[in-house]
Design a protein around this motif. Structure first.
Motif, PDB file in Angstrom:
ATOM      1  N   SER A   1       0.852  -1.181   0.000  1.00 38.81           N
ATOM      2  CA  SER A   1       0.000   0.000   0.000  1.00 38.81           C
ATOM      3  C   SER A   1       0.892   1.237   0.000  1.00 38.81           C
ATOM      4  O   SER A   1       1.864   1.318   0.741  1.00 38.81           O
ATOM      5  N   VAL A   2       0.560   2.166  -0.856  1.00 33.27           N
ATOM      6  CA  VAL A   2       1.361   3.376  -1.017  1.00 33.27           C
ATOM      7  C   VAL A   2       0.421   4.566  -1.041  1.00 33.27           C
ATOM      8  O   VAL A   2      -0.621   4.544  -1.705  1.00 33.27           O
ATOM      9  N   VAL A   3       0.782   5.612  -0.316  1.00 35.63           N
ATOM     10  CA  VAL A   3       0.006   6.843  -0.340  1.00 35.63           C
ATOM     11  C   VAL A   3       0.375   7.588  -1.609  1.00 35.63           C
ATOM     12  O   VAL A   3       1.549   7.740  -1.939  1.00 35.63           O
ATOM     13  N   LYS A   4      -0.637   8.034  -2.335  1.00 38.97           N
ATOM     14  CA  LYS A   4      -0.377   8.757  -3.576  1.00 38.97           C
ATOM     15  C   LYS A   4       0.355  10.051  -3.279  1.00 38.97           C
ATOM     16  O   LYS A   4       0.037  10.757  -2.320  1.00 38.97           O
ATOM     17  N   THR A   5       1.330  10.383  -4.124  1.00 36.21           N
ATOM     18  CA  THR A   5       2.034  11.644  -3.961  1.00 36.21           C
ATOM     19  C   THR A   5       1.154  12.763  -4.493  1.00 36.21           C
ATOM     20  O   THR A   5       0.598  12.669  -5.592  1.00 36.21           O
ATOM     21  N   LYS A   6       1.033  13.795  -3.689  1.00 34.92           N
ATOM     22  CA  LYS A   6       0.194  14.924  -4.094  1.00 34.92           C
ATOM     23  C   LYS A   6       1.030  15.873  -4.923  1.00 34.92           C
ATOM     24  O   LYS A   6       2.173  16.191  -4.588  1.00 34.92           O
ATOM     25  N   HIS A   7       0.488  16.328  -6.011  1.00 35.99           N
ATOM     26  CA  HIS A   7       1.166  17.281  -6.867  1.00 35.99           C
ATOM     27  C   HIS A   7       0.138  18.290  -7.366  1.00 35.99           C
ATOM     28  O   HIS A   7      -1.061  18.003  -7.427  1.00 35.99           O
ATOM     29  N   PRO A   8       0.588  19.490  -7.713  1.00 31.05           N
ATOM     30  CA  PRO A   8      -0.373  20.500  -8.172  1.00 31.05           C
ATOM     31  C   PRO A   8      -1.036  20.070  -9.477  1.00 31.05           C
ATOM     32  O   PRO A   8      -0.440  19.357 -10.288  1.00 31.05           O
ATOM     33  N   ILE A   9      -2.255  20.502  -9.629  1.00 33.14           N
ATOM     34  CA  ILE A   9      -3.000  20.132 -10.825  1.00 33.14           C
ATOM     35  C   ILE A   9      -2.330  20.719 -12.069  1.00 33.14           C
ATOM     36  O   ILE A   9      -2.172  20.045 -13.070  1.00 33.14           O
ATOM     37  N   LEU A  10      -1.900  21.976 -11.978  1.00 34.34           N
ATOM     38  CA  LEU A  10      -1.195  22.619 -13.084  1.00 34.34           C
ATOM     39  C   LEU A  10       0.252  22.867 -12.674  1.00 34.34           C
ATOM     40  O   LEU A  10       0.511  23.415 -11.603  1.00 34.34           O
ATOM     41  N   SER A  11       1.166  22.496 -13.530  1.00 31.44           N
ATOM     42  CA  SER A  11       2.581  22.770 -13.253  1.00 31.44           C
ATOM     43  C   SER A  11       2.867  24.235 -13.540  1.00 31.44           C
ATOM     44  O   SER A  11       2.038  24.968 -14.132  1.00 31.44           O
ATOM     45  N   ALA A  12       4.037  24.694 -13.165  1.00 33.60           N
ATOM     46  CA  ALA A  12       4.422  26.090 -13.388  1.00 33.60           C
ATOM     47  C   ALA A  12       4.450  26.407 -14.878  1.00 33.60           C
ATOM     48  O   ALA A  12       4.048  27.503 -15.310  1.00 33.60           O
ATOM     49  N   ARG A  13       4.880  25.462 -15.689  1.00 38.35           N
ATOM     50  CA  ARG A  13       4.929  25.656 -17.140  1.00 38.35           C
ATOM     51  C   ARG A  13       3.522  25.848 -17.692  1.00 38.35           C
ATOM     52  O   ARG A  13       3.273  26.723 -18.535  1.00 38.35           O
ATOM     53  N   HIS A  14       2.567  25.043 -17.197  1.00 37.35           N
ATOM     54  CA  HIS A  14       1.191  25.175 -17.667  1.00 37.35           C
ATOM     55  C   HIS A  14       0.581  26.509 -17.228  1.00 37.35           C
ATOM     56  O   HIS A  14      -0.168  27.143 -17.991  1.00 37.35           O
ATOM     57  N   CYS A  15       0.884  26.926 -15.985  1.00 35.34           N
ATOM     58  CA  CYS A  15       0.354  28.202 -15.505  1.00 35.34           C
ATOM     59  C   CYS A  15       0.851  29.347 -16.384  1.00 35.34           C
ATOM     60  O   CYS A  15       0.087  30.253 -16.745  1.00 35.34           O
ATOM     61  N   LYS A  16       2.145  29.330 -16.724  1.00 34.61           N
ATOM     62  CA  LYS A  16       2.719  30.364 -17.576  1.00 34.61           C
ATOM     63  C   LYS A  16       2.077  30.329 -18.962  1.00 34.61           C
ATOM     64  O   LYS A  16       1.754  31.376 -19.537  1.00 34.61           O
ATOM     65  N   ALA A  17       1.853  29.150 -19.503  1.00 35.25           N
ATOM     66  CA  ALA A  17       1.217  29.034 -20.814  1.00 35.25           C
ATOM     67  C   ALA A  17      -0.202  29.587 -20.782  1.00 35.25           C
ATOM     68  O   ALA A  17      -0.638  30.269 -21.730  1.00 35.25           O
ATOM     69  N   HIS A  18      -0.944  29.337 -19.705  1.00 38.20           N
ATOM     70  CA  HIS A  18      -2.303  29.861 -19.575  1.00 38.20           C
ATOM     71  C   HIS A  18      -2.292  31.381 -19.501  1.00 38.20           C
ATOM     72  O   HIS A  18      -3.133  32.057 -20.116  1.00 38.20           O
ATOM     73  N   LEU A  19      -1.361  31.924 -18.719  1.00 36.77           N
ATOM     74  CA  LEU A  19      -1.275  33.378 -18.612  1.00 36.77           C
ATOM     75  C   LEU A  19      -0.900  34.014 -19.944  1.00 36.77           C
ATOM     76  O   LEU A  19      -1.471  35.049 -20.344  1.00 36.77           O
ATOM     77  N   ASP A  20       0.062  33.415 -20.636  1.00 37.06           N
ATOM     78  CA  ASP A  20       0.453  33.939 -21.950  1.00 37.06           C
ATOM     79  C   ASP A  20      -0.724  33.920 -22.918  1.00 37.06           C
ATOM     80  O   ASP A  20      -0.961  34.882 -23.658  1.00 37.06           O
ATOM     81  N   PHE A  21      -1.494  32.842 -22.903  1.00 37.58           N
ATOM     82  CA  PHE A  21      -2.665  32.737 -23.763  1.00 37.58           C
ATOM     83  C   PHE A  21      -3.687  33.813 -23.411  1.00 37.58           C
ATOM     84  O   PHE A  21      -4.273  34.471 -24.281  1.00 37.58           O
TER      85      PHE A  21
END
Length: 135
Positions: free
Chosen positions: A109-129
């Protein structure tokens, strides 16, 4: 302590071969169960021990199916596997039983690693768009 005679030893070994339990043989012949156990380990170490406990609710096929459910992503945890297997075997089944069998078969049994839904690269791409299509 008197040693067992050869006839007693051969009787005990023949009863062990026929599948009698050590307790039953001890009562029948009149020796202690530990004597039977010692003779069993000395002379018949290849003979399997008697099965103990209640029989398993899950067959090897059910355990394999549970592993498949987990690895294919159709179920994420033992509770979901328990619900799926409960419909198949038509018996009451607890999640702890499924968890135990999965653990015994090598799964951990392993606890899932939590990670942000959007990475920093995706956030920057959304802002640029958003900036380019602002007006």
């Amino acid at each position: 302590v008197r040693p067992l005679s050869l006839t007693q030893q051969s009787t005990i070994l023949s009863l062990l071969d026929s599948g009698h339990s050590g307790e039953a043989i001890a009562k029948q012949i009149g020796v202690s169960p530990s004597t039977i156990s010692k003779l069993h380990s000395k002379r018949h170490s290849s003979l399997p021990n008697a099965l103990r406990g209640c029989p398993s609710k899950l067959s090897p096929a059910n355990i394999h199916h549970a592993q498949h459910l987990i690895t294919s992503g159709k179920a994420e945890n033992a509770v979901q596997v328990t619900k799926a297997l409960g419909n198949i075997i038509n018996q009451p089944l607890y999640a702890n039983t499924v968890h135990h069998h999965l653990k015994k078969s090598g799964m951990k049994s392993v606890v899932k690693t939590k990670h942000p839904i959007l990475s920093a690269r995706h956030c920057k791409a959304h802002l640029d768009f958003a900036y380019t299509h602002k007006d």
